[in-house]
Design a protein around this motif. Structure first.
Motif, PDB file in Angstrom:
ATOM      1  N   LEU A   1      -0.759  40.745  10.143  1.00  0.00           N
ATOM      2  CA  LEU A   1      -1.716  40.630   9.495  1.00  0.00           C
ATOM      3  C   LEU A   1      -2.429  41.826   8.801  1.00  0.00           C
ATOM      4  O   LEU A   1      -2.666  42.719   9.686  1.00  0.00           O
TER       5      LEU A   1
ATOM      6  N   GLY B   1      -2.125  39.008   4.111  1.00  0.00           N
ATOM      7  CA  GLY B   1      -3.602  38.490   4.159  1.00  0.00           C
ATOM      8  C   GLY B   1      -3.969  37.149   4.373  1.00  0.00           C
ATOM      9  O   GLY B   1      -5.139  37.017   4.655  1.00  0.00           O
TER      10      GLY B   1
ATOM     11  N   ALA C   1      -7.701  40.319   6.854  1.00  0.00           N
ATOM     12  CA  ALA C   1      -7.192  38.942   6.501  1.00  0.00           C
ATOM     13  C   ALA C   1      -8.378  38.044   6.715  1.00  0.00           C
ATOM     14  O   ALA C   1      -8.672  37.237   5.631  1.00  0.00           O
TER      15      ALA C   1
END
Lengths: 304, 258
Positions: free
Chosen positions: B179, B146, B183
């Motif tokens: 990701l 994240g 994020a």
């Protein structure tokens, strides 16, 4: 190819389905465990033929042992089976790359056919099912399915753990939320965008209590709105569940979500829109206002 | 600092249609740079801006030529340049082949510190390509990340959720990071970005220049439509709340789930 199998275990022993899939093949079932001694012990008694154990440093993420996994698998290629959790996918991905094996997710059956392996799996997010034939190593991503039944333990062979790069945990935080284990729950209530406000989750919690159910949700509730933890997101890239009952409340029924609930025995939907795709995916659909139906159902189930 | 963002020019499987024998028709599904990939590009741009780095988009396309829409759309989101491996033989490339081709191209680009990718593709949705590419490279990979912070020395600091909360760790470069979809919030490209995108460099690498692939091919023996149509699909009119709930409570009791 003799269909010997490697089950790649990373950090947690809930790999019942992986072992079942492996048992459907003819060869030896080997487990490569990257995790604590407890995890290795559980796997050793889970009905596998052999356990190779990598003991990680508690301050190093499991992913850093990918090259150790690669060297083990390289010496003994075969069918690779891995789970869907982050570390599981990374270690499995490393193993797959070592063998150049094609990978299939959403696997429903595997069988040896002479020297070939035949795999039936859900492709393109689950919109179609493909039967594929591989004459070489193959990787299968399978949903964990909870803890395996304990049986007689086989010996554990520990090998040296060598972490890649310099990876080190510098901080951990624990949320106060209890960790949800949707995969092994018998009853799951799924909440979708039909719920208007975060506070309204209280209604769902009361119903969950009356039904002794775990609460799950669609992706927007976990990743956009943050109403529920990511461990409660059900769908193609989240949890795949197989409860006796899946009760979808205010869930529209996008394919990504449906992919995660296909294993449910009984699916019931509560939705105000009769044209919601969820209606076609459910055994029973109550078409009406969830704000009336949920409290009424809670009362009915509580015997009030 | 050189960051490669792997992105895919692909259509959402939800826009594809499936016939009775499970064959998928993509002809009316429009390829895009997915929102997952947009997040990866945005994170890369923010890092590069903070440390004066370079962001290179990398894509594998199963066509002989690169559609200019594909590269322009990605470039407008904040890439400095794009490298594409375009080859007809990569049409329907397996997840493993895609990972291998990406790894070869990353080697060819050279001096790469960080590879970023989205959480998933929107057509295949296996969530495996970044881990496999890292496996071919022999680099560590981390998914579901994240937050990426590169202010610290020769490493990268990553934060990701765990079963019980979150964990932050440092890793030396190079590394591969996938990701989470949330994020960051990816920027919406403005007219200026779109115009500038047309002037940024696009390099096409031939598959042959990357050497022979090691990935094992496979054959599709057949397709079928998923059998989830087996649901009862019974509709209960809930205009009368108490009657509907009573009926449902009975169904749940009979099924032994309440």
């Amino acid at each position: 190819m003799a269909a010997d199998t490697w089950i790649i275990v990373a950090g947690q022993p809930g790999v019942k389905n992986l072992i079942e899939i492996a048992r459907g093949l003819t060869g030896q079932v080997r487990a490569l465990v990257v995790g604590t001694e407890d995890v290795a012990d559980t796997i050793a008694a889970a009905g596998v033929d052999e356990v190779v154990w990598v003991r990680p440093d508690p301050d190093i993420p499991l992913e850093a042992y990918a090259t150790t996994v690669q060297s083990v698998v390289q010496d003994n290629p075969g069918v690779l089976i891995g789970g869907r959790n982050p570390a599981e996918r990374v270690l499995f991905g490393a193993a797959v790359a070592t063998l150049g094996a094609p990978v299939f997710t959403g696997v429903s059956s595997v069988a040896a056919d002479g020297d070939d392996v035949v795999v039936k799996h859900a492709a393109f997010g689950g919109i179609t099912e493909q039967t594929v034939v591989i004459s070489g190593p193959v990787g299968l991503v399978v949903d964990g399915g909870g803890l395996p039944e304990p049986g007689i333990a086989v010996a554990i062979e520990e090998i040296a753990a060598e972490a890649m790069n310099d990876v080190r945990v510098v901080g951990r935080s624990e949320s106060t939320d209890e960790h949800a284990d949707l995969a092994s729950a018998a009853r799951v209530i799924g909440v979708g965008r039909g719920l208007k406000k975060e506070e309204d989750l209280a209604l769902i919690e009361e119903l969950a209590q009356a039904l002794k159910a775990e609460i799950g949700c669609t992706r927007p509730l976990a990743e956009g709105l943050d109403w529920l933890g990511r461990d409660r997101y059900i769908g193609i890239s989240g949890a795949h569940i197989a409860p006796k009952l899946y009760l979808a409340v205010g869930v529209s029924g996008q394919l990504q979500h449906i992919d995660g609930v296909r294993g449910a025995d009984l699916i019931v939907s509560i939705n105000s829109d009769p044209r919601a795709p969820m209606t076609a995916e459910a055994d029973y659909s109550l078409i009406g206002d969830l704000y009336k139906l949920v409290p009424a159902l809670t009362s009915a189930l509580s015997g009030r | 600092m050189r960051i490669v963002v792997a992105f895919k020019w692909a259509a959402d499987y939800q826009e594809a249609s499936v016939n009775g024998s499970g064959e998928v028709d993509w002809s009316r599904a429009r390829p895009v740079v997915s929102s997952y990939d947009a997040v990866a590009i945005e994170v890369a741009r923010q890092i590069a801006d903070a440390v004066s780095g370079e962001v290179i988009g990398l894509s594998v396309i199963g066509e002989p030529t690169v559609p200019s829409m594909a590269t322009k759309t990605a470039l407008a989101r904040g890439l400095d340049r794009v490298v594409v491996v375009a080859d007809e033989t990569l049409n329907n490339a397996s997840t493993t082949q895609t990972g291998e081709v990406l790894s070869r191209a990353i080697r060819q680009i050279g001096d790469v510190d960080l590879v970023l990718a989205g959480d998933s593709s929107i057509d295949v949705a296996a969530k495996m390509v970044s881990s496999i590419a890292a496996g071919f490279l022999g680099w560590p990979a981390f998914t579901d990340v994240g937050n990426v912070n590169v202010t610290h020395g020769s490493g990268v600091e990553l934060t990701r959720p765990t079963a019980v909360g979150s964990e932050t760790f440092t890793v030396t470069r190079p590394t591969v990071v996938a990701l989470t979809a949330d994020a960051v919030v990816a920027r919406v490209p403005g007219m200026k970005d779109i115009l500038a995108a047309g002037k940024k460099p696009v390099e096409q690498l031939s598959l042959a220049s990357l050497g022979d692939l090691e990935s094992v091919p496979y054959t599709v023996r057949g397709t079928s439509r998923p059998s989830h149509g087996a649901r009862l699909q019974k509709v209960i009119d809930a205009t009368d709340t108490s009657a509907a709930v009573k009926q449902l409570a009975g169904i749940l009791r009979d099924a032994g789930v309440s």
